[in-house]
Write an enzyme that holds these catalytic residues in place. Sequence first.
Site, PDB file in Angstrom:
ATOM      1  N   ARG A  73       0.750  -1.140   0.107  1.00 57.65           N
ATOM      2  CA  ARG A  73      -0.106  -0.147  -0.001  1.00 57.65           C
ATOM      3  C   ARG A  73       0.981   1.289  -0.099  1.00 57.65           C
ATOM      4  O   ARG A  73       0.794   2.245  -0.780  1.00 57.65           O
ATOM      5  CB  ARG A  73      -0.923   0.012   1.076  1.00 57.65           C
ATOM      6  CG  ARG A  73      -2.093   0.847   1.168  1.00 57.65           C
ATOM      7  CD  ARG A  73      -2.993   0.694   2.395  1.00 57.65           C
ATOM      8  NE  ARG A  73      -3.646  -0.624   2.512  1.00 57.65           N
ATOM      9  CZ  ARG A  73      -4.586  -0.810   1.876  1.00 57.65           C
ATOM     10  NH1 ARG A  73      -5.257  -0.204   0.849  1.00 57.65           N
ATOM     11  NH2 ARG A  73      -5.051  -2.320   2.000  1.00 57.65           N
ATOM     12  N   ARG A  99     -10.110   2.491  -2.425  1.00 57.21           N
ATOM     13  CA  ARG A  99      -8.739   2.330  -1.701  1.00 57.21           C
ATOM     14  C   ARG A  99      -8.483   3.013  -0.345  1.00 57.21           C
ATOM     15  O   ARG A  99      -9.001   3.951  -0.200  1.00 57.21           O
ATOM     16  CB  ARG A  99      -7.677   2.703  -2.410  1.00 57.21           C
ATOM     17  CG  ARG A  99      -7.158   1.883  -3.884  1.00 57.21           C
ATOM     18  CD  ARG A  99      -6.864   0.718  -3.991  1.00 57.21           C
ATOM     19  NE  ARG A  99      -5.373   0.866  -3.156  1.00 57.21           N
ATOM     20  CZ  ARG A  99      -4.507  -0.096  -2.716  1.00 57.21           C
ATOM     21  NH1 ARG A  99      -5.111  -1.386  -3.177  1.00 57.21           N
ATOM     22  NH2 ARG A  99      -3.606   0.061  -2.269  1.00 57.21           N
ATOM     23  N   ILE A 100      -8.306   2.065   0.563  1.00 57.91           N
ATOM     24  CA  ILE A 100      -8.040   2.716   1.968  1.00 57.91           C
ATOM     25  C   ILE A 100      -6.531   3.339   1.987  1.00 57.91           C
ATOM     26  O   ILE A 100      -5.628   2.689   1.542  1.00 57.91           O
ATOM     27  CB  ILE A 100      -7.883   1.543   3.017  1.00 57.91           C
ATOM     28  CG1 ILE A 100      -9.321   0.893   3.327  1.00 57.91           C
ATOM     29  CG2 ILE A 100      -7.475   2.438   4.501  1.00 57.91           C
ATOM     30  CD1 ILE A 100      -9.405  -0.305   4.256  1.00 57.91           C
ATOM     31  N   HIS A 117     -19.610   9.732   1.075  1.00 55.89           N
ATOM     32  CA  HIS A 117     -19.765   8.581   1.507  1.00 55.89           C
ATOM     33  C   HIS A 117     -21.316   8.469   1.398  1.00 55.89           C
ATOM     34  O   HIS A 117     -21.962   9.125   2.013  1.00 55.89           O
ATOM     35  CB  HIS A 117     -19.229   8.240   2.953  1.00 55.89           C
ATOM     36  CG  HIS A 117     -19.425   7.125   3.481  1.00 55.89           C
ATOM     37  ND1 HIS A 117     -18.562   5.762   3.139  1.00 55.89           N
ATOM     38  CD2 HIS A 117     -20.158   6.769   4.451  1.00 55.89           C
ATOM     39  CE1 HIS A 117     -19.015   4.702   3.830  1.00 55.89           C
ATOM     40  NE2 HIS A 117     -20.020   5.197   4.703  1.00 55.89           N
ATOM     41  N   ASP A 153     -13.373   7.098   6.931  1.00 59.37           N
ATOM     42  CA  ASP A 153     -14.946   7.632   6.751  1.00 59.37           C
ATOM     43  C   ASP A 153     -15.015   8.544   8.221  1.00 59.37           C
ATOM     44  O   ASP A 153     -16.422   8.488   8.664  1.00 59.37           O
ATOM     45  CB  ASP A 153     -15.743   6.484   6.598  1.00 59.37           C
ATOM     46  CG  ASP A 153     -15.660   5.774   5.426  1.00 59.37           C
ATOM     47  OD1 ASP A 153     -15.355   6.515   4.327  1.00 59.37           O
ATOM     48  OD2 ASP A 153     -16.262   4.628   5.357  1.00 59.37           O
TER      49      ASP A 153
END
Length: 224
Positions: A73, A99-100, A117, A153
């Site tokens: 990542r 993607r985080i 979101h 989030d």
Amino acid sequence: MSHKPGLNNCAGKSAVILISGRGSNLLALLNADLGNCQIAAVISNKPSAEGLNIATRNGIPTHVLNHRDYADRESFDTALASEIDQYQPDLVILAGFMRILTTDFVTHYQGRLINIHPSLLPAYSGLNTHERALNDGVKIHGCTVHFVTPELDHGPIIIQAAVAVLMDDTAATLEARVLREEHRIYPQAVRWFCSGDLSLDANGKVALDRPKQPGATLISPVLE
């Protein structure tokens, strides 16, 4: 994959949009009045993302960085930031970018990285928000535009839209109704940012320079 038309020297703010899929919110942004904001580029982590075709048809430079080509990542996010930074954008917009993001990436764009979101955050962070809302029997659902922070989030909220959950709703019908509101509030948030009306203050709270708004109430089910 890379598509780079000639340089656009329009004055104003610039934004780079990150996508992973169909580009529904991308298209809404391209069709909206964004004030003095120019979309400088669209970047996807998936070569098959339909949103890339939308960008190309609108003359927007596109890039693909397939996350599967990177060992981890961190290396992907480093390459992604390098691709973004060649445009020196004032704003980075996540529009269905699945993607985080690493803490280093988020910190690099602190105060100029926003996401939409499909829930009324802080409720239902993560995936399958509409199914979870229906399973819990909530009567009001919606969507949220927020600044991105390392906690998934949970960044400072910019604007939200609420919809009534109907008795015969399915996840698909609820999603469609929420999506219509996403297409309304995301362009508004971008306009506020690019006009200088929206920012984060020294305490990390949303500062919005707008006239005081009248109160409004949504009751669901409706009163009889």
